[in-house]
Design a protein around this motif. Structure first.
Motif, PDB file in Angstrom:
ATOM      1  N   THR A 364       8.107 -15.247 -27.536  1.00  0.00           N
ATOM      2  CA  THR A 364       7.519 -13.922 -28.099  1.00  0.00           C
ATOM      3  C   THR A 364       6.863 -13.187 -27.038  1.00  0.00           C
ATOM      4  O   THR A 364       7.114 -12.415 -26.353  1.00  0.00           O
ATOM      5  N   LEU A 365       5.958 -14.203 -26.505  1.00  0.00           N
ATOM      6  CA  LEU A 365       5.002 -13.889 -25.538  1.00  0.00           C
ATOM      7  C   LEU A 365       5.603 -13.520 -24.095  1.00  0.00           C
ATOM      8  O   LEU A 365       5.292 -12.866 -23.445  1.00  0.00           O
ATOM      9  N   GLU A 367       8.817 -12.759 -23.525  1.00  0.00           N
ATOM     10  CA  GLU A 367       9.411 -11.556 -23.495  1.00  0.00           C
ATOM     11  C   GLU A 367       8.541 -10.371 -23.349  1.00  0.00           C
ATOM     12  O   GLU A 367       8.886  -9.235 -22.799  1.00  0.00           O
ATOM     13  N   LYS A 368       7.474 -10.381 -24.032  1.00  0.00           N
ATOM     14  CA  LYS A 368       6.586  -9.307 -23.748  1.00  0.00           C
ATOM     15  C   LYS A 368       5.948  -9.215 -22.280  1.00  0.00           C
ATOM     16  O   LYS A 368       5.647  -7.929 -21.765  1.00  0.00           O
ATOM     17  N   THR A 371       8.110  -7.402 -19.905  1.00  0.00           N
ATOM     18  CA  THR A 371       7.798  -5.834 -19.813  1.00  0.00           C
ATOM     19  C   THR A 371       6.793  -5.467 -19.188  1.00  0.00           C
ATOM     20  O   THR A 371       6.631  -4.143 -19.258  1.00  0.00           O
TER      21      THR A 371
END
Length: 407
Positions: A364-365, A367-368, A371
């Protein structure tokens, strides 16, 4: 008691004056493989310490170096002495430290050196240190120890070896005059775990360079390396470190494979065929072309440039103190994603992002992070580099050691 560098006074911090003359402080360092030419954490530390102190008239270093034959040579104005070590398997390191310590004691006695300091890196020879402590104190010397991290917790060791490491650490603390910890968390651990010995400790971190690589973005050495590995600037996440389980390669690779990142994951590491085979069975690495094992890089300027050009850096170490690869990453890479343990937060503070070992947390980190705006990444990079410059530069670290050695 807890000594704070530059403030507390003890026997080892008296003014070095003898018969009206400034006395040279002799410091004997054992426990590293030696200098120059080795790039482990302790080896780099000794190399940098002697480099930054080579012009000091009040400090004389004597550095033990592992070698095939006994000889002496000068490097950075330090007297380096090679210790011949027989091929006796895993206990070579213990033999090496004990032999180096014997060499130091003989040299001190032979040359009538006053108030020498013996600085031992790592806690390998605890069962032998009590005997040496008596000899060194009789010679007017002191024993300083750098305990490194939790060596007894490393997964690579068998249960009996871990027990030896733990006992050895205990005895090193018991028989030392000063424990120099390269992490505040390690210092706290030493104080709490061995409070029965009333350990005398201080905190001096490991260091890092604060400059940029001398290589340019179009340097043929860099471009050829990128071409060979199928990479390009800003297209990859990076990790640099020993390929061992406690550095959490399995979690980092698994989580990256779960992520939808379009970038690649470049892994600069040592060879460990057994561990690689284990991960291949668990993760089926060959199915994800983003995962790239790119070998080792011993050219320090090239490695620095590869760090600078990485989109992000992963750090999964959890059993050491202040880790060299983490400092180097914070000094070079703007976006750093660190395993959330005390050792790493202590160093990175608000100049990095943190991940836990739970399922999906790192994915998750990632993918964050993919961006993030250029401005956000740059802001993190500025904080990280400021942290290194203010608290971990080799100049700053060598100055702290000067205070401890000279008083």
């Amino acid at each position: 008691m807890n000594i704070k560098v530059g403030l507390a006074k003890s026997e080892h911090s008296t003014i070095l004056i003898s018969k009206g003359k400034i006395r040279m402080q002799h410091v004997f360092i054992i426990g590293s493989k030696g200098i120059p030419g080795s790039y482990g954490g302790y080896e780099t530390f000794v190399d940098k310490l002697t480099e930054y102190h080579q012009g000091y008239s009040r400090l004389k270093y004597h550095v033990a170096c592992k070698g095939e034959k006994s000889e002496e040579f000068e490097y950075h104005n330090a007297r380096c002495f090679r210790v011949k070590v027989p091929d006796i398997g895993p206990i070579q390191a213990i033999y090496y430290d004990v032999a180096a310590l014997k060499n130091c004691c003989a040299y001190i006695k032979r040359n009538h050196i006053e108030q020498p300091i013996i600085y031992i890196l790592a806690c390998r020879i605890g069962p032998f240190l009590g005997c040496f402590q008596k000899k060194i104190h009789k010679l007017g010397g002191k024993i300083f120890v750098n305990p490194d991290g939790h060596e007894w917790a490393r997964a690579k060791w068998s249960c009996p070896v871990r027990k030896y490491w733990k006992i050895s650490e205990q005895l090193m603390v018991k028989h030392s005059d000063l424990i120099i910890c390269d992490s505040k968390n390690i210092e706290k651990y030493i104080q709490e775990t061995y409070k029965q010995y009333i350990p005398c400790t201080t905190f001096i971190a490991y260091g890092a360079e604060t400059r940029k690589s001398r290589l340019t973005d179009d340097d043929p050495k860099l471009l050829n390396w990128y071409k060979e590995k199928g990479l390009s600037a800003n297209s990859y996440y990076l990790v640099v470190g020993r390929f061992v389980p406690e550095n959490n390669f399995e979690i980092m690779i698994r989580e990256f494979m779960k992520s939808s990142s379009k970038r690649q994951f470049a892994i600069i590491t040592t060879v460990n065929d057994a561990f690689l085979e284990e991960l291949e069975k668990k993760l089926q690495l060959g199915k994800d072309p983003r995962i790239k094992f790119v070998g080792t890089v011993y050219d320090q300027e090239l490695l620095m440039k590869i760090r600078e050009n990485a989109y992000g850096y992963f750090h999964g170490h959890e059993v050491g103190g202040t880790n060299p690869s983490l400092l180097e990453a914070l000094g070079s890479t703007d976006l750093n994603l660190l395993l959330d343990v005390g050792f790493n937060r202590e160093v990175g503070e608000d100049g990095a992002l943190y991940w836990g070992k739970g399922e999906g947390e790192l994915a998750t980190l990632i993918e964050k992070a993919d961006t993030f705006s250029l401005e956000s990444i740059k802001e993190l990079g500025i904080k990280a580099k400021k942290r290194i410059a203010n608290e971990y530069s080799w100049k700053y670290i060598s100055d702290l050691y000067e205070e401890v050695f000279l008083g």
